[in-house]
Scaffold this motif. Structure first.
Motif, PDB file in Angstrom:
ATOM      1  N   VAL A   1       0.834  -1.198   0.000  1.00 17.62           N
ATOM      2  CA  VAL A   1       0.000   0.000   0.000  1.00 17.62           C
ATOM      3  C   VAL A   1       0.872   1.253   0.000  1.00 17.62           C
ATOM      4  CG1 VAL A   1      -1.639   1.351   1.356  1.00 17.62           C
ATOM      5  CG2 VAL A   1      -1.994  -1.102   1.075  1.00 17.62           C
TER       6      VAL A   1
ATOM      7  N   ARG B   1      -5.520   6.142   6.641  1.00 14.05           N
ATOM      8  CA  ARG B   1      -4.916   5.993   5.313  1.00 14.05           C
ATOM      9  C   ARG B   1      -5.873   6.466   4.226  1.00 14.05           C
ATOM     10  NH1 ARG B   1      -2.393   1.590   7.896  1.00 14.05           N
ATOM     11  NH2 ARG B   1      -0.134   1.494   7.512  1.00 14.05           N
TER      12      ARG B   1
ATOM     13  N   VAL C   1      -4.370  -4.493  -0.538  1.00  9.61           N
ATOM     14  CA  VAL C   1      -5.491  -4.534   0.410  1.00  9.61           C
ATOM     15  C   VAL C   1      -6.290  -5.826   0.277  1.00  9.61           C
ATOM     16  CG1 VAL C   1      -7.655  -3.410   1.078  1.00  9.61           C
ATOM     17  CG2 VAL C   1      -5.657  -2.026   0.517  1.00  9.61           C
ATOM     18  N   TRP C   2      -6.642  -6.203  -0.934  1.00  9.69           N
ATOM     19  CA  TRP C   2      -7.549  -7.332  -1.138  1.00  9.69           C
ATOM     20  C   TRP C   2      -6.840  -8.685  -1.180  1.00  9.69           C
ATOM     21  CZ3 TRP C   2     -10.901  -4.807  -5.561  1.00  9.69           C
ATOM     22  CH2 TRP C   2     -11.742  -3.845  -4.982  1.00  9.69           C
TER      23      TRP C   2
ATOM     24  N   HIS D   1      -4.118  -8.455   2.189  1.00 10.08           N
ATOM     25  CA  HIS D   1      -4.796  -8.030   3.417  1.00 10.08           C
ATOM     26  C   HIS D   1      -3.963  -7.039   4.246  1.00 10.08           C
ATOM     27  CE1 HIS D   1      -7.535 -11.228   2.364  1.00 10.08           C
ATOM     28  NE2 HIS D   1      -6.538 -12.101   2.401  1.00 10.08           N
ATOM     29  N   GLU D   2      -3.321  -6.109   3.563  1.00 10.66           N
ATOM     30  CA  GLU D   2      -2.621  -5.051   4.288  1.00 10.66           C
ATOM     31  C   GLU D   2      -3.645  -4.052   4.829  1.00 10.66           C
ATOM     32  OE1 GLU D   2       0.512  -3.167   2.132  1.00 10.66           O
ATOM     33  OE2 GLU D   2       1.526  -5.040   1.641  1.00 10.66           O
TER      34      GLU D   2
ATOM     35  N   PHE E   1      -5.792  -0.864   5.636  1.00 12.14           N
ATOM     36  CA  PHE E   1      -6.139   0.386   4.950  1.00 12.14           C
ATOM     37  C   PHE E   1      -7.278   1.020   5.738  1.00 12.14           C
ATOM     38  CE2 PHE E   1      -7.911   3.002   1.442  1.00 12.14           C
ATOM     39  CZ  PHE E   1      -6.752   3.658   1.084  1.00 12.14           C
ATOM     40  N   ASP E   2      -6.907   1.615   6.862  1.00 14.41           N
ATOM     41  CA  ASP E   2      -7.900   2.153   7.781  1.00 14.41           C
ATOM     42  C   ASP E   2      -8.359   3.548   7.352  1.00 14.41           C
ATOM     43  OD1 ASP E   2      -5.698   3.698   8.370  1.00 14.41           O
ATOM     44  OD2 ASP E   2      -5.269   2.689  10.260  1.00 14.41           O
TER      45      ASP E   2
END
Length: 308
Positions: free
Chosen positions: A95, A264, A253-254, A257-258, A260-261
């Motif tokens: 990310v 961010r 992200v998908w 699975h990092e 990404f709140d």
């Protein structure tokens, strides 16, 4: 869709899935991956150049001290960029690496102002300030600079700045840059294999194949991009360039699975808004400049007598 657009689209799609490729080599250190990438990229592009009988272009460039210095600088910047990117991907920061390539266009604009004394139009300053605000927001919320993104953005921006003085096209430039780095890279690889810490001879066939193919996956999108850039307007390139970091963000992200709140999301949103404004302003300015020319052409056509 014309051939140029397809070429450029193919290049950005390949760059977009790069994280998946480097993740397959996660068991190998980033530095060793980069040394193999340098080695096999040099072998591949040199083979293409020699098959075209264009080797004299490289020897001519090596013989000019000023040109050689330019390529030494660009080679060092490219090496740092590659190393930071691969390390970031395999350390779980896909990310953040995507953030680097989102802000890169605006960093390039800033470098043009600082080093080339280019003047920005008033509306161009707003995207630069917004992007800076996004980086500052992320820094304050997390208590640390997004250094991976900044290193990627500034090394690639400086790389583009240096390459403005390059007399060679992209394929020959890559051959020069990897040729400058290939000797130290090769020496380190031989040493590591000799002492038993290298991965090439001490891993399975899949790892060895991926290392060898790293040269191919480096050069092919570069060739596609070169072919596309010659056939389509720069404004189209400016829009397509966001495909790769967008894909990388989604992959991070998908697929991996990092996190990404919301923090961010706000930081990225500021940068995305900056890019949108910068792109729209560029399109508007381009059309504004083209309009007088189109009106003049229409007037000249009307004034030409019709032969009967």
């Amino acid at each position: 869709m014309n051939k140029g657009t397809l070429y450029a689209l193919g290049a950005y799609l390949m760059w977009g899935v790069f994280p998946i490729y480097w993740k397959l080599l996660h068991e190998v250190s980033a530095l060793e991956i980069i040394f193999h990438r340098i080695l096999w990229s040099f072998i591949f592009v040199l083979g293409v150049i020699l098959s075209r009988r264009e080797g004299h272009l490289l020897s001519r460039a090596f013989a000019k001290p000023r040109t050689l210095f330019v390529f030494v600088c660009s080679a060092m910047l490219l090496g740092v960029n590659w190393l930071t990117y691969v390390w970031g991907v395999n350390a779980g920061y896909i990310v953040e690496t995507s953030l680097g390539y989102f802000i890169n266009p605006l960093v390039s604009v800033l470098l043009g102002v600082v080093f080339l004394r280019e003047r920005l139009r008033p509306l161009q300053w707003l995207p630069v300030v917004l992007a800076a605000g996004g980086v500052i927001f992320l820094t304050l919320r997390y208590g640390a600079l997004p250094w991976i993104a900044l290193v990627l953005a500034f090394t690639f921006g400086m790389y583009g700045l240096v390459k403005k003085t390059s007399p060679l096209e992209s394929l020959h430039s890559l051959a020069m840059e990897t040729g400058i780095l290939v000797l130290p890279a090769g020496l380190f690889l031989v040493y590591w294999e000799a002492v038993g810490t290298g991965s090439f001879l001490h891993s399975n066939g899949q790892v060895r194949l991926l290392m060898i193919l790293s040269g191919l996956v480096t050069a092919i999108p570069l060739l596609l991009f070169g072919g596309g850039a010659r056939r389509i307007p720069l404004s189209m390139i400016g829009i397509l360039q966001y495909i790769a970091p967008t894909m990388q963000l989604l992959i991070g992200v998908w697929l991996y699975h990092e996190p990404f709140d919301q923090t961010r999301l706000v930081g990225f949103a500021l940068i995305w808004l900056a890019l949108l404004l910068y792109t729209l302003e560029g399109i508007w300015e381009h059309r504004r400049r083209e309009k007088p020319w189109s009106l003049a052409r229409e007037a000249s056509v009307r004034d030409v007598p019709i032969e009967r």
